[in-house]
Design an enzyme around this catalytic site. Structure first.
Site, PDB file in Angstrom:
ATOM      1  CB  CYS A 132      -0.939   0.050   1.206  1.00  0.00           C
ATOM      2  SG  CYS A 132      -1.931   1.566   1.195  1.00  0.00           S
ATOM      3  N   GLY A 247      -5.426  -1.144 -14.424  1.00  0.00           N
ATOM      4  CA  GLY A 247      -5.903  -0.465 -15.623  1.00  0.00           C
ATOM      5  C   GLY A 247      -6.755  -1.281 -16.558  1.00  0.00           C
TER       6      GLY A 247
END
Lengths: 307, 243
Positions: A132, A247
């Site tokens: 993260c 994506g």
């Protein structure tokens, strides 16, 4: 009609679309909704040792080429997460979907503790989020930054649970293949590649970063070429399954991810562009694309772009 | 991405409420919302009180809304949106019900309904006379205004449901449109269902991303709402004719 079924760590997915961690994974009902919308597997939002509120707003911004977010690992803490996951497992078993839990922590020992608690809810797979990008102030450099630290966390979790584990890697490293090899050596059963890419959006008129956390993780279209490169490099470095994430917004994007060597395809930000139904639409578009291109199974196309 | 919009007018609506009018319009539907960002302070969702020019009504209840109240004409606010699903007018006769500052999106809705030649009545519920908002603005549109206050200091004494209950019977509206606190909406949903009238309810929830990604604004399932209903993506307006 192409066969979309996908084998992932001993579990059979109706299609390779996996809801990525951090999107809609905050409740059993939302995870079920993602499955009803067409996902083959779903990943819960990452959970840590104790409850976290996350960062104040703004936490997301769409700047036209992708989304930047710094939600800040909001989560109810491991003990509460067990209830959420158990309920999710129940709701997903009704429809035969695969549940992936996700954990994060500040030290390898803490990772092991959280993983052991979360494992009691019996998710099918445990994702280890060592990447993260949005909590650097509290947790320091992500463990995904080096093979050594990534392997330490993997070993700790490996010893703590008997579930299959997928380690989620960061794109912003000099050699992601080397890190993938290190975590597989340390006991990872799969790799999730990739997490978001650290970035910053500045509002010119405001003369300051938009996100309250100043920096965030880039997802959406801008991330795709980075993700494809990373998945290809991981595929060259290790043999284990890869959940290729970054994506993917339509069936052709999903095909590209499989051609780069992914076993399954993570989808997240597409939910912003197309709603929750994007999950099923991407699977349907992939099937149509495979029919047109003459691929009967996912196996027939996996990794072809690496020839 | 946010658009920086300059304020052309700030109107005091009551002791803790101001309307902020911007230099530009925003193509949007009544019931949709925007995220308004004050750099260095924070970002919050606001319903839209008018679209052209864009107008937001802000009650000072927290750090962002209090900072809003310090803004002067000529200063800028950073807005992203419109977001979410709004109201959809149907039929010829509309009954609106707003609790507290829930009247803001209803003013925009009333404006649209009147432009389409619909008959419109609005029930405005508030705690006291001082909390009643926008009555004159509704009257200027030619809307029938029915006020209820809990302490009886203005209009009928009681909750907004006392007024809507009667008007549903006498006006037979094609739909009931409401925005306000959860309990008020739950009561109105029941009222409308029992009377066999369609309803469209705008729910308030804790919103963070505003984009349907973070899951913060998931609403509990109810008779009408499906499990996993997100106020920012599926709402904020829920329509009885969509389920």
């Amino acid at each position: 009609m192409a066969d979309l079924t996908c084998e992932l760590l001993g579990h059979r997915l109706k299609n390779p679309v996996v809801l990525a961690s951090g999107i809609l994974g905050t409740s059993a009902t939302l995870l079920r909704r993602a499955v009803d919308a067409g996902a083959g597997a779903v990943t819960a939002k990452s959970c840590g040792p104790t409850p976290r509120a996350g960062h104040p707003n703004p936490v997301t911004v769409d700047w036209g080429h992708g989304v930047l977010n710094a939600i800040g690992l909001s989560n109810p803490g491991a003990a509460e997460e067990v209830h959420l996951l158990a309920e999710a497992r129940h709701l997903l078993d009704e429809v035969g979907a695969v549940l992936i839990a996700s954990v994060f922590a500040g030290t390898p020992d803490e990772f092991a503790e959280v993983a052991a608690i979360v494992a009691t809810a019996r998710p099918h797979i445990l994702e280890v989020n060592i990447s993260c990008p949005n909590v650097r102030d509290e947790f320091g450099t992500p463990f995904a930054a080096s093979g050594e630290s990534a392997a330490l966390v993997t070993q700790a979790v490996r010893k703590a649970v008997d579930l299959p584990i997928a380690v989620k890697l960061a794109p912003n490293v000099p050699d992601i293949g080397r890190i993938a090899a290190a975590v597989v050596e340390a006991g990872a059963d799969a790799i999730t590649a990739i997490n978001t890419m650290p970035g910053m959006i500045i509002d010119a008129e405001a003369a300051r970063p938009v996100l309250s956390n100043r920096v965030g993780g880039i997802s959406g279209p801008a991330l795709k070429p980075i993700a494809l490169r990373c998945v290809a490099e991981v595929r060259r470095a290790v043999k284990v399954p890869i959940i290729g994430t970054g994506g993917v917004n339509n069936g052709r994007d999903a095909a590209e991810m499989l051609l780069a060597g992914a076993t399954a395809v993570g989808v997240g930000t597409a939910v912003w562009y197309g709603g929750v139904s994007a999950l099923g639409r991407i699977a349907a578009e992939l099937e149509g694309w495979m029919d047109r291109e003459g691929y009967a199974t996912l196996d027939a196309m996996r990794g072809l772009a690496l020839r | 991405m946010h658009r920086a919009l300059r304020l052309t007018e700030v109107r005091v609506e009551n002791y803790r409420t101001r309307s902020f009018v911007f230099e530009d319009g925003l193509a949007c539907q009544p019931g949709q919302f925007v995220m308004a960002w004050l750099p260095g302070v924070g970002e919050k969702p606001f319903s839209i009180a008018a679209s052209n020019p864009l107008t937001l009504m802000v009650v000072a209840v927290g750090p962002v809304s209090e900072a809003f109240h310090q803004l002067q004409v000529g200063q800028r606010v950073w807005v992203r949106g419109p977001l979410g699903q709004g109201f959809r007018l149907k039929g010829r006769r509309a009954l609106l019900a707003g609790g507290g500052y829930g009247v803001a999106p209803l003013l925009f809705l009333a404006q649209q309904a009147r432009q389409q030649g619909m008959d419109v009545d609005v029930c405005i519920g508030a705690r006291t006379a001082a909390d009643v908002l926008l009555t004159e603005a509704f009257e200027r549109l030619g809307v029938g205004v029915h006020v209820t206050t809990e302490d009886g200091s203005l209009g009928q004494t009681g909750l907004v449901t006392a007024a809507t209950g009667k008007l549903i019977e006498t006006l037979r509206p094609d739909a009931l449109y409401a925005c306000g606190p959860v309990r008020m909406l739950e009561a109105l949903e029941k009222q409308a269902r029992q009377a066999g009238v369609d309803c469209q309810l705008s729910w308030e929830a804790h919103m963070r991303c505003g984009m349907g990604l973070c899951g913060s604004c998931e609403m509990p399932a109810s008779e009408g709402r499906l499990p996993g209903w997100l106020a920012c993506l599926d709402g904020p307006v829920w329509r009885s004719d969509e389920s």
